[in-house]
Structures are given as C-alpha cells and as structure tokens.
Enzyme design. Structure first.
Site, PDB file in Angstrom:
ATOM      1  N   LYS A 164       0.858  -1.184   0.000  1.00  0.00           N
ATOM      2  CA  LYS A 164       0.000   0.000   0.000  1.00  0.00           C
ATOM      3  C   LYS A 164       0.897   1.238   0.000  1.00  0.00           C
ATOM      4  O   LYS A 164       1.904   1.288   0.721  1.00  0.00           O
ATOM      5  CB  LYS A 164      -0.895  -0.038   1.244  1.00  0.00           C
ATOM      6  CG  LYS A 164      -1.940   1.071   1.322  1.00  0.00           C
ATOM      7  CD  LYS A 164      -2.812   0.843   2.554  1.00  0.00           C
ATOM      8  CE  LYS A 164      -3.870   1.919   2.724  1.00  0.00           C
ATOM      9  NZ  LYS A 164      -4.709   1.658   3.922  1.00  0.00           N
ATOM     10  N   SER A 245      -9.508   1.540   3.290  1.00  0.00           N
ATOM     11  CA  SER A 245      -8.708   2.346   2.385  1.00  0.00           C
ATOM     12  C   SER A 245      -7.670   1.549   1.613  1.00  0.00           C
ATOM     13  O   SER A 245      -7.067   2.059   0.669  1.00  0.00           O
ATOM     14  CB  SER A 245      -7.994   3.437   3.178  1.00  0.00           C
ATOM     15  OG  SER A 245      -7.068   2.868   4.099  1.00  0.00           O
ATOM     16  N   SER A 269      -9.991  -0.767   7.312  1.00  0.00           N
ATOM     17  CA  SER A 269      -9.279  -0.524   6.050  1.00  0.00           C
ATOM     18  C   SER A 269      -8.575  -1.740   5.471  1.00  0.00           C
ATOM     19  O   SER A 269      -8.091  -1.698   4.354  1.00  0.00           O
ATOM     20  CB  SER A 269      -8.281   0.627   6.221  1.00  0.00           C
ATOM     21  OG  SER A 269      -8.959   1.852   6.284  1.00  0.00           O
TER      22      SER A 269
END
Length: 548
Positions: A164, A245, A269
């Site tokens: 990420k 996210s 997330s």
C-alpha cells in the site's frame, strides 16, 4: 568452476533472448472516459458517482520503462503457458513448482508484470491499482534464483509482493495517494519492509489507496486518490465498491497482480477491501506488526496487515513481517510462528459466537449452519447497545499530532508540507486536481480543538464500550465472534482486538461477501487456524470472471 557456470548461464540467457522474437514496446494511452463518467452518475450509490477514473498525474509508460527490454522477450504464449502454474496458486504451490524446475522467481515476476500491463492497458478492464513499480525487481529476482538453496514451501523467499502506498519503501516515492507527497517523499524502508527484504520477499511495487487512508474527504469514492485515480473492483468494475482504504491491495490480490499485498487499517481498512474483493485479510492486534515508516492516521489504532488469496499465505506473510521494533512504542515481541507446524483439520472443539442481529443475512446464516453441522459449537449472542461517541474526535486529534511526527521524522526532508493545515492549504491552490471531492475531514481536523487530556478520556470510553460489546469472547470463552465484512471493524478497533476476514460467498449480483472472525488480543494464530478450517470447508473464493 563457479565462474564458468555463471558465465555459461549468462550466455544461455543471451542466446535464448536472441533466438526469441523481440516484441515491439507496449504504449499506454489515455482513453476518453467522458461516457463512462456520464453513465456513473446514474449509480444508486452516491459514493460511486465518480468525477474521474484515470489518474491525471501517473504515466504508466514511465513506470514500465525499466522492464521494456525484459518484457520484449516475454510473449503472450509465455504468459499463457505459465498461467496454470501461477494463477490462484498459493505460496506452497508456487515454491513447489520452482523446486521442481517448472518455474523460477524471474519468470514469476515477469508473469505479474506482464499481467499488470495487459489489464491496466485495457480501457474496459483497467483497475487503476498500481501507483509505482520497483525498477530493480527483475534483477533482484535473478539474484534470488542464482542464490537459491533449499527453500521451504512455506517461505516468502522470491514471492513478488505489493505494498500500500502509505508504507515507506526505498527507491519508490511514498505518496499516501496525495499530490503533496508525490514528488519529494523518497524515504528509507519502513520496518516491515526491511523484515520482508530480510526474508527475501520481492517488493514488486506500490498500490493505490483511498487518499490519506480514507480520512480526507467525506462521502467520496472508496479507492480514489489524486495520485492513483479511481481503483475499481474486478468483480464488478465501477459497479461494486472496492472497499477502503487498502483498496489497491485488495484489488491487486483479487486480480492476481502479485502473490500478496500489505494493507493498513485504522478501522476497517483491511477488512473492508478484503471482503469487497474476496481475499483474506488479517488486521492484527496493535503492535504485532511495526507501524514505523507508515503514514499514520492514529497511533492508537493503526496497524499494517497481510492481504492474500488464501489463509495459508496470510500466515506465511505475517510471519515474514514480524519483529520487535524499538522505535514503535506499541511493538510486541512475538516469538511464535503464526503458521507453526500447520493448522488443525477439524472444527470439533471450536466455539464461535454468532450475532443474532445479522442472522437475517441469508449467506451468513447458511455458513453458520454449515459450521454447526461440521462440528463447531455455536453460541448465539445479542450484544448490548453501546455508545460510539468521540470516534471522529479520536481520529482527528491523533492525526493532528501523528501526521506532523511522520512528516518530521519519517518523510523526506524535501517534503514541504509539515502539518494537516499545510496539506489543506496546498490542496486549495488547485483543488480540481488535488482534491476534486473536497477535503472535509482534513478541515475537521484543523478545526477540532479537543485537548490531549480530553482525548485520553475519549479513548478510554471507546475502549470500554467496545469491550462491552465483545464481552462474550471472555464470558462465553469463545474462540471468535463471527461478523460480516467490516460491519464491526470499528468496535474491534477501539477494543484493540484482531480480526480476520475470509471469503464466504457472493450475492446474487456477484458482489463478494466475507465472514469476519473477531478474536481476543493476540489470538491471531487461533483466528488463522479457524479461518483456514472455514476456508477449506467452503472454498468460496473465485477468480473474477473477466480476469481469468
């Protein structure tokens, strides 16, 4: 003798490249997305009324430039021949194929690079999942092939991994999806990235995310960032949400762009995008994995975690990131392996709590019945009403203090913004490019005047309320409480309890749905074991139809 063998291998590579036809370079071109955006305005979900799909700042031609020569000798025929060995295969299967000489780490890496390029260059299938790629990854794969000795089938050695893009990684910018960090944030590796490299994982690249880990704009699309554009769900491109996210992490794993990916979670997330993309996601107890070198929301609640296609890969992956970090105050020294000698094979003796209010969901109810019939003890729970007052305050004040600490201590000194307020002001200079959906949550952080003393009271209250909701874990001596997707991720977060989400099926629309296991602190090993049993029982995950 060693030098002769190396030289011979080198000449073999040269000869094979010369005998193979060199393919012309692939060029990425922007497509006209105006009709797609127009159609999107009819979507019943307000968060999916996109204003754009493609990134306005990324150039995939530049990102793929370092691989042009190697991919010129990797054909569609090569790709198709490797698909049965790679697609949907777990780490033990990949390592077995490599040990048997059917595959090597270089070919595995080329396969993923080719696959990413193939789909991301298709206007009808692109997922906008990739933000950057490691320009040295093929060279690193060759080194691992050359130095390989006996590699365990449960090893992360040579496995291409995506991160990420809020995780510091040497050689690639760390942007958190924000233009304020895009140009200048060149950093050293985060602690977990160092651990992965020490265990000889290959860092393939960085993936898109909901900008600033989805604590930036209010009611905006999940999976959108100014750097990466709009991440799309492979099970229903622009039809289903990606979750957030860690949107790019979930999408990339679901579409087989890498062996696995790292996500981060504050509240949902990891569980949200894992559930939405039919992958396995573990949100560990705070401190099990280091947070050093990761762009924060909240040091109270933040944690990285593994996102994989299978539970066995999840255990292998989390093992490879473990390590005590003296620079993270919450870091815990974990001496056990989460995989160990493998997992038990029967559900007998497993005690699970089922939440009565969500038994109305037919897929959830069906899977509960299946667990019961196969030997698990099921306890129905009606949790008490709780107050969640102050949750946004916790995030606001933590980020108000934690982001400047990251910018001062872990970001490149060339980054000009030093606070949330300075990011807000930076975005206002070109809001159409930098914040097309607004920055309402950042505005809220700036305005929030809660003191640190008041914040401590908020944290304690929330933790107490969360523990009250999940009290059955202790009162009934449960191994886990079963939830759906990220329904109870906020409660698990404030309680500081771990969660594991595992695919459990698909709705009539084709949208994925997952079973989420909530456990006591530091019960990750037990959650993985139960998750593995559930996964083997149901085998629910399917490869997205258009990405086979």
């Amino acid at each position: 003798m060693k030098k002769i063998i190396v030289l011979f291998s080198f000449f073999i590579i040269i000869i094979s490249c010369q005998t193979k036809e060199k393919l012309p370079p692939v060029v990425f071109e922007k497509y006209d997305e105006s009709k797609d955006i127009e159609q999107q305005q009819d979507h019943e979900n307000p968060r999916m009324k996109f204003v754009l799909f493609q990134s306005k700042v990324l150039d995939l031609n530049t990102i793929f430039k370092p691989f042009e020569e190697d991919l010129a000798y990797f054909s569609e025929q090569d790709y198709q021949s490797l698909k049965p060995l790679v697609l949907e295969q777990d780490i033990p299967s990949l390592q077995k194929s490599i040990t048997e000489g059917k595959l090597n780490y270089e070919k595995l890496t080329l396969f993923y690079l080719y696959r990413i390029r193939k789909f991301e260059n298709d206007p009808k299938k692109s997922l906008n999942a990739i933000i950057s790629l490691n320009p040295n990854v093929i060279k690193e794969a060759r080194e691992l092939d050359k130095n390989k000795k006996e590699v365990s089938k449960f090893s992360i050695y040579g496995m291409p991994i995506l991160l990420k893009d809020n995780i510091n990684t040497k050689g690639m910018p760390t942007t958190a999806g924000a233009l304020a960090l895009k140009q200048n944030n060149i950093t050293d590796d985060a602690f977990i990235v160092k651990q992965l490299k020490e265990n000889n994982a290959l860092i393939l690249g960085k993936v898109n995310l909901s900008e600033w880990a989805y604590y930036f704009c209010s009611g905006c699309p999940l999976g959108y960032s100014a750097v990466g554009g709009q991440t799309l769900n492979p099970y229903g491109r622009a039809k289903f949400e990606t979750g957030g996210s860690s949107s790019g992490s979930g999408v990339a794993v679901a579409a087989n762009y890498a062996v696995a990916a790292v996500g981060t979670e504050t509240s949902g997330s990891i569980t949200s995008p894992s559930s939405q993309n039919s992958v396995v996601g573990l949100k560990p107890t705070i401190g099990v994995l280091s947070r050093s070198g990761i762009v924060p929301i909240s040091t109270t609640l933040d944690t990285p975690g593994p996102m994989t296609k299978s539970v066995i890969d999840n255990a292998i992956f989390v093992d490879a990131m473990l390590g005590y970090d003296t620079s993270d105050a919450a870091s815990k020294e974990i001496k056990e392996s989460y995989l160990g000698d493998g997992f038990q094979r029967q559900l007998q003796g497993v005690k699970l709590g089922v939440l009565k209010p969500i038994l109305t969901d037919s897929i959830y109810a069906l899977n509960i019945e299946l667990l019961k019939k196969t030997g698990a003890e099921i306890v129905e729970i009606t949790p008490p009403e709780i107050s969640f007052n102050g949750f946004l305050t916790l995030l606001n004040i933590d980020m108000k203090y934690d982001l400047p600490k990251y910018l001062a201590n872990s970001a490149d000194k060339a980054v000009t913004v030093k606070s949330v307020k300075e990011v807000v002001d930076f975005n206002l200079k070109d809001s159409l490019l930098r914040a097309p959906y607004g920055q309402q949550l950042f505005d809220g952080i700036v305005k929030d005047e809660t003191t640190l003393e008041e914040l401590e009271i908020v944290k304690e209250n929330l933790k107490g309320e969360g523990e009250k909701y999940l009290a059955s874990l202790n009162n009934e001596n449960l191994d886990a409480i079963l939830s759906i997707n990220n329904y109870h991720s906020g409660i698990a977060a404030v309680s500081k309890y771990p969660t594991l989400t595992v695919p459990m099926g698909y709705k009539k629309t084709g949208e994925p749905i997952s079973l989420t296991f909530i456990g006591k602190p530091l019960s990750e090993r037990r959650l993985l074991e139960i998750g593995y049993l559930f996964e083997q029982l149901t085998k629910s995950r399917k490869l997205p139809e258009n990405y086979k």
